[in-house]
Enzyme design. Structure first.
Site, PDB file in Angstrom:
ATOM      1  N   TYR A  32       1.092  -0.978  -0.046  1.00 56.57           N
ATOM      2  CA  TYR A  32       0.021   0.117  -0.042  1.00 56.57           C
ATOM      3  C   TYR A  32       1.398   1.348  -0.100  1.00 56.57           C
ATOM      4  O   TYR A  32       2.020   1.343   0.170  1.00 56.57           O
ATOM      5  CB  TYR A  32      -1.399  -0.489   0.542  1.00 56.57           C
ATOM      6  CG  TYR A  32      -0.363   0.365   2.271  1.00 56.57           C
ATOM      7  CD1 TYR A  32       0.503  -0.849   3.331  1.00 56.57           C
ATOM      8  CD2 TYR A  32      -0.157   1.710   2.996  1.00 56.57           C
ATOM      9  CE1 TYR A  32       1.058  -0.441   4.535  1.00 56.57           C
ATOM     10  CE2 TYR A  32       0.071   1.947   4.153  1.00 56.57           C
ATOM     11  CZ  TYR A  32       0.762   1.031   4.703  1.00 56.57           C
ATOM     12  OH  TYR A  32       1.556   1.328   6.272  1.00 56.57           O
ATOM     13  N   ARG A  99      -7.733 -20.731  -1.143  1.00 49.82           N
ATOM     14  CA  ARG A  99      -6.716 -20.656  -0.561  1.00 49.82           C
ATOM     15  C   ARG A  99      -5.133 -21.347  -0.582  1.00 49.82           C
ATOM     16  O   ARG A  99      -5.594 -22.838  -0.374  1.00 49.82           O
ATOM     17  CB  ARG A  99      -7.171 -20.524   0.932  1.00 49.82           C
ATOM     18  CG  ARG A  99      -5.963 -20.179   1.485  1.00 49.82           C
ATOM     19  CD  ARG A  99      -6.547 -19.964   3.756  1.00 49.82           C
ATOM     20  NE  ARG A  99      -5.762 -19.837   4.616  1.00 49.82           N
ATOM     21  CZ  ARG A  99      -4.660 -20.735   4.966  1.00 49.82           C
ATOM     22  NH1 ARG A  99      -4.216 -21.561   4.353  1.00 49.82           N
ATOM     23  NH2 ARG A  99      -3.968 -19.615   5.894  1.00 49.82           N
ATOM     24  N   HIS A 101      -0.947 -21.100   0.017  1.00 48.36           N
ATOM     25  CA  HIS A 101      -0.079 -19.980   0.366  1.00 48.36           C
ATOM     26  C   HIS A 101       0.882 -20.034  -1.382  1.00 48.36           C
ATOM     27  O   HIS A 101       1.286 -18.317  -1.032  1.00 48.36           O
ATOM     28  CB  HIS A 101       1.077 -20.191   0.949  1.00 48.36           C
ATOM     29  CG  HIS A 101       0.738 -20.365   3.080  1.00 48.36           C
ATOM     30  ND1 HIS A 101      -0.367 -21.081   3.420  1.00 48.36           N
ATOM     31  CD2 HIS A 101       1.218 -20.040   3.382  1.00 48.36           C
ATOM     32  CE1 HIS A 101      -0.402 -21.289   4.322  1.00 48.36           C
ATOM     33  NE2 HIS A 101       0.121 -20.295   4.609  1.00 48.36           N
ATOM     34  N   LYS A 146       6.397  -1.878   1.836  1.00 46.03           N
ATOM     35  CA  LYS A 146       5.451  -1.240   2.400  1.00 46.03           C
ATOM     36  C   LYS A 146       4.585  -2.238   2.695  1.00 46.03           C
ATOM     37  O   LYS A 146       3.599  -1.998   1.167  1.00 46.03           O
ATOM     38  CB  LYS A 146       4.913   0.018   2.185  1.00 46.03           C
ATOM     39  CG  LYS A 146       3.741   0.630   2.785  1.00 46.03           C
ATOM     40  CD  LYS A 146       4.574   2.042   2.408  1.00 46.03           C
ATOM     41  CE  LYS A 146       2.736   3.009   3.355  1.00 46.03           C
ATOM     42  NZ  LYS A 146       3.228   3.493   4.872  1.00 46.03           N
ATOM     43  N   GLU A 178      12.945   2.427  13.945  1.00 45.91           N
ATOM     44  CA  GLU A 178      11.766   3.313  13.785  1.00 45.91           C
ATOM     45  C   GLU A 178      10.779   3.998  14.651  1.00 45.91           C
ATOM     46  O   GLU A 178      10.849   2.701  16.063  1.00 45.91           O
ATOM     47  CB  GLU A 178      11.782   3.561  12.056  1.00 45.91           C
ATOM     48  CG  GLU A 178      10.603   1.922  12.027  1.00 45.91           C
ATOM     49  CD  GLU A 178      10.107   1.566  10.805  1.00 45.91           C
ATOM     50  OE1 GLU A 178      10.199   2.415   9.809  1.00 45.91           O
ATOM     51  OE2 GLU A 178       9.728   0.784  10.454  1.00 45.91           O
ATOM     52  N   LEU A 202      11.413   1.784   6.855  1.00 45.11           N
ATOM     53  CA  LEU A 202      10.358   1.952   6.009  1.00 45.11           C
ATOM     54  C   LEU A 202      11.153   3.438   5.467  1.00 45.11           C
ATOM     55  O   LEU A 202      11.488   4.267   6.333  1.00 45.11           O
ATOM     56  CB  LEU A 202       8.450   2.127   6.628  1.00 45.11           C
ATOM     57  CG  LEU A 202       8.407   2.510   4.574  1.00 45.11           C
ATOM     58  CD1 LEU A 202       7.332   0.952   4.696  1.00 45.11           C
ATOM     59  CD2 LEU A 202       7.503   3.171   5.097  1.00 45.11           C
TER      60      LEU A 202
END
Ligand SMILES: Cc1ncc(COP(=O)(O)O)c(C=O)c1O
Length: 291
Positions: A32, A99, A101, A146, A178, A202
């Protein structure tokens, strides 16, 4: 009516539906971005898109749009809102599939974007600063991606929320990484310090702006590993993010940071940041009018 974007279309949020088999829902398998928008002009959009492209590359999620398409979808979403200052959130998941992995090849990614009113810290908070707590950074070792799998960050942020504090500052192996949703800078005897970018943090867009502003205005700055004791003994601590911009932390785990109020270097940086934002917005506005 404020609209959201789903897979190429703008539509009301209550008509936007995603499959229960979407791998974002099942595995948190997606990435995102959050772009701040001032007066309908996105701030550092290209840098956010570059980071998104990198997150997609690292997670092997197919990018369905060119840079020009991303820009035009973001602008269309901004224009579909009734408010001026916005936080444009966008996420891509690997798509919907049975489903498993391991992921099937050639899956169609799900692209969702929404925009909410942007809430920067109120001026009283900028002037007084906020408090923070610290915690062990127990997240995975690819915090440079992210990812929408944010349970680690969510649990860590909850610690500060419960302490009525603005952030949770994280240490791994005795070193600053962070905070739960921001990058961290400290100041010691006038020198601005922050950990260098690596896989444990990040790469913040706001972090880059702060670094550029410090360099551009001759403020002493060094990117290096910082021990927990250096952070606790700092004259100033700041947290930076697209929504917090630059915010002073004046208390850490109940102990005053420096003089217990936002310091002189913070005030300078905050002013530089506001001036820079105005400059970029003016340039952005011209670009959009002439487009
Ligand atoms: C873990 C983490 N670090 C740093 C940041 C700051 O990044 P940016 O300045 O690009 O908003 C964020 C922002 O959401 C974050 O979640």
């Amino acid at each position: 009516m404020n609209l959201v974007f789903l897979d190429g279309k703008l539509l009301p949020a209550d008509q936007a539906h995603v499959s229960v088999l979407d791998r974002g829902f099942i595995f948190g398998d997606g990435v995102y971005e959050l772009v701040p928008v001032y007066s309908r002009v996105p701030f550092r959009l290209d840098e956010h898109l570059t980071r998104l492209e990198r997150s997609l590359g690292e997670t092997k999620i197919r990018n369905p749009y060119t840079r020009a398409q991303w820009r035009s979808h973001v602008y269309a979403l901004i224009d579909a809102q009734s408010f001026e200052d916005q936080g444009v959130y966008f996420q891509l998941t690997r798509g919907a599939a049975k489903r498993d992995h391991a992921f099937p090849k050639n899956l169609e990614p799900t692209v969702f974007m929404m925009s909410n009113p942007l809430t920067n810290p109120p001026s009283a908070q900028v002037e007084k600063g906020g408090s923070a707590v610290s915690a062990l950074d127990n997240r995975w070792l690819r915090c440079d991606i992210k990812s929408i799998s944010l349970i680690g960050n969510v649990l860590l942020r909850q610690l500060s929320a419960e302490a009525d504090a603005v952030e949770t500052i994280l240490f791994r192996d005795g070193k600053l990484t962070e905070a739960s949703s921001s990058n961290v800078f400290i100041v010691k005897q006038g020198l601005i310090l922050s950990p260098p970018k690596n896989e444990l943090i990040l790469p913040g867009i706001t972090y880059d702006v702060v670094v550029e502003l410090a360099r551009g205005h001759g403020l002493p700055l060094e990117m290096r590993e910082l021990s927990e004791s250096e952070v606790r003994g700092a004259d100033e601590i700041w947290v930076t993010s697209s929504s917090k911009e630059v915010l002073a932390v004046v208390e850490l785990d109940g102990q005053a940071v420096g003089a217990g109020r936002p310091g002189a270097v913070f005030r300078r940086m905050h002013q530089l940041y506001q001036d820079f934002k105005r400059e970029v917005m003016r340039a952005g506005r011209r670009e959009r009018i002439s487009a």
